[in-house]
Design an enzyme around this catalytic site. Structure first.
Site, PDB file in Angstrom:
ATOM      1  N   HIS A   4       0.864  -1.188   0.000  1.00 29.12           N
ATOM      2  CA  HIS A   4       0.000   0.000   0.000  1.00 29.12           C
ATOM      3  C   HIS A   4       0.898   1.236   0.000  1.00 29.12           C
ATOM      4  O   HIS A   4       1.175   1.806   1.047  1.00 29.12           O
ATOM      5  CB  HIS A   4      -0.895  -0.025   1.246  1.00 29.12           C
ATOM      6  CG  HIS A   4      -1.977   0.989   1.244  1.00 29.12           C
ATOM      7  ND1 HIS A   4      -3.206   0.776   1.835  1.00 29.12           N
ATOM      8  CD2 HIS A   4      -2.038   2.241   0.744  1.00 29.12           C
ATOM      9  CE1 HIS A   4      -3.973   1.845   1.682  1.00 29.12           C
ATOM     10  NE2 HIS A   4      -3.274   2.754   1.048  1.00 29.12           N
TER      11      HIS A   4
ATOM     12  N   GLU B 249      -2.554  -1.647  -3.225  1.00 29.67           N
ATOM     13  CA  GLU B 249      -3.687  -0.875  -2.706  1.00 29.67           C
ATOM     14  C   GLU B 249      -3.356   0.602  -2.724  1.00 29.67           C
ATOM     15  O   GLU B 249      -2.194   0.984  -2.559  1.00 29.67           O
ATOM     16  CB  GLU B 249      -3.916  -1.178  -1.225  1.00 29.67           C
ATOM     17  CG  GLU B 249      -4.254  -2.559  -0.858  1.00 29.67           C
ATOM     18  CD  GLU B 249      -4.230  -2.720   0.667  1.00 29.67           C
ATOM     19  OE1 GLU B 249      -4.590  -3.798   1.110  1.00 29.67           O
ATOM     20  OE2 GLU B 249      -3.839  -1.772   1.393  1.00 29.67           O
TER      21      GLU B 249
ATOM     22  N   HIS C 291      -8.512  -5.915   7.099  1.00 32.16           N
ATOM     23  CA  HIS C 291      -8.334  -4.921   8.147  1.00 32.16           C
ATOM     24  C   HIS C 291      -8.589  -5.526   9.514  1.00 32.16           C
ATOM     25  O   HIS C 291      -9.690  -5.972   9.807  1.00 32.16           O
ATOM     26  CB  HIS C 291      -9.217  -3.674   7.973  1.00 32.16           C
ATOM     27  CG  HIS C 291      -8.402  -2.434   8.130  1.00 32.16           C
ATOM     28  ND1 HIS C 291      -7.980  -1.978   9.346  1.00 32.16           N
ATOM     29  CD2 HIS C 291      -7.866  -1.606   7.218  1.00 32.16           C
ATOM     30  CE1 HIS C 291      -7.237  -0.902   9.161  1.00 32.16           C
ATOM     31  NE2 HIS C 291      -7.128  -0.663   7.882  1.00 32.16           N
TER      32      HIS C 291
HETATM   33  N1  PXP Z   1      -6.941  -3.837   3.318  1.00 29.34           N
HETATM   34  C1  PXP Z   1      -6.728  -2.515   3.156  1.00 29.34           C
HETATM   35  C2  PXP Z   1      -7.471  -1.813   2.083  1.00 29.34           C
HETATM   36  C3  PXP Z   1      -5.817  -1.822   3.981  1.00 29.34           C
HETATM   37  O1  PXP Z   1      -5.611  -0.510   3.792  1.00 29.34           O
HETATM   38  C4  PXP Z   1      -5.107  -2.538   4.957  1.00 29.34           C
HETATM   39  C5  PXP Z   1      -4.106  -1.825   5.810  1.00 29.34           C
HETATM   40  O2  PXP Z   1      -3.091  -1.307   5.001  1.00 29.34           O
HETATM   41  C6  PXP Z   1      -5.357  -3.925   5.092  1.00 29.34           C
HETATM   42  C7  PXP Z   1      -6.283  -4.536   4.266  1.00 29.34           C
HETATM   43  C8  PXP Z   1      -4.653  -4.752   6.099  1.00 29.34           C
HETATM   44  O3  PXP Z   1      -5.048  -4.389   7.390  1.00 29.34           O
HETATM   45  P1  PXP Z   1      -4.214  -4.891   8.642  1.00 29.34           P
HETATM   46  O4  PXP Z   1      -2.853  -4.271   8.550  1.00 29.34           O
HETATM   47  O5  PXP Z   1      -5.010  -4.386   9.808  1.00 29.34           O
HETATM   48  O6  PXP Z   1      -4.148  -6.383   8.564  1.00 29.34           O
END
Ligand code: PXP
Length: 238
Positions: free
Chosen positions: A43, A70, A190
């Site tokens: 990301h 992302e 997330h």
């Molecule tokens: N999906 C998206 C769109 C995110 O922005 C993130 C965090 O960068 C995640 C998944 C992964 O979340 P986590 O780091 O809490 O596992």
């Protein structure tokens, strides 16, 4: 099968804290795959505070599983992604200074913008997923902008899971059904972790992919990266 995509942003955060190349982000990505990860997620943010645009370019030839990028579809992000051509791009509505993604798209207000950027990614042969909450109107709206998938924003599930798992998952199962009925494939991410992951997968067995970063990297401090990835894979087993 639900694929595990490991988000390696936190590895880059650690590297950037010292300015050198320890840990080596590219090597960690390759090792994650060897340890069983079925995808690598990055990301890049505009301030490059963790994954840098250059990292993304270096990772492309190394990632042999599924590469997922992302981000908010700014002009520079679109240029990066269409140049690198990952398997999947996941669009998030974050403002540039966000600490982490904290909401899904309003796919109705942003309909025209999303149609435009999604068709640009499709022109380059890149699968699209857009980050959404559980509101049925935004999921149906996602289908109307032409995306291939949606990624459910699972933070509320993770927060409520310890109090009442069944109640916590209910809106997500409903949202997943709306997505399926609208012809959308489904990802989730997330705050998923070793406690809450299996239940989510059991309740939504048609989940295509989860992307997990923060908890997985934190668990790796105790269990090691190889063990940790195997432990997450076990949670996802049918
Ligand atoms: N999906 C998206 C769109 C995110 O922005 C993130 C965090 O960068 C995640 C998944 C992964 O979340 P986590 O780091 O809490 O596992």
């Amino acid at each position: 099968m639900t694929r595990l995509s490991v988000n390696i942003n936190k590895i880059a955060t650690l590297r950037n804290a010292r300015g050198g190349n320890i840990p080596d982000v590219q090597k960690v990505a390759v090792d994650c795959e060897q340890f069983g990860a079925q995808g690598i997620t990055v990301h890049p943010r505009p301030d490059e505070r963790h994954i840098r645009y250059r990292d993304v370019e270096l990772l492309k030839p190394l990632v042999t599983t599924e590469f997922n990028i992302e981000g908010y579809p700014s002009d520079s992000f679109i240029r990066l992604v269409t140049g690198v051509k990952p398997h999947q791009v996941t669009l998030v509505p974050d403002p540039p200074d966000a600490i982490t993604s904290s909401a899904g798209w309003d796919t109705l207000t942003n309909h025209d913008f999303l149609v435009e950027v999604i068709s640009e990614f499709h022109r380059h042969g890149i699968r699209t997923s857009i980050f959404v909450g559980t509101e049925p109107e935004f999921i149906r709206g996602a289908a109307k902008v032409g995306t291939d998938r949606v990624e459910l924003y699972t933070e509320p599930y993770a927060t409520n899971y310890p109090k009442d798992p069944a109640l916590a998952v209910k809106p997500f199962v409903e949202a997943a059904r709306v997505a399926r009925d609208a012809g959308l494939e489904l990802n989730a991410g997330h705050d998923l972790n070793l406690d809450n992951l299996r239940y989510m997968k059991e309740q939504i067995p048609w989940l295509k992919e989860v992307s997990i970063g923060h908890a997985l990297i934190a668990d790796a401090l105790y269990y090691g990266l190889q063990n940790t990835i195997q432990m997450y894979l076990r949670q996802l087993r049918d």
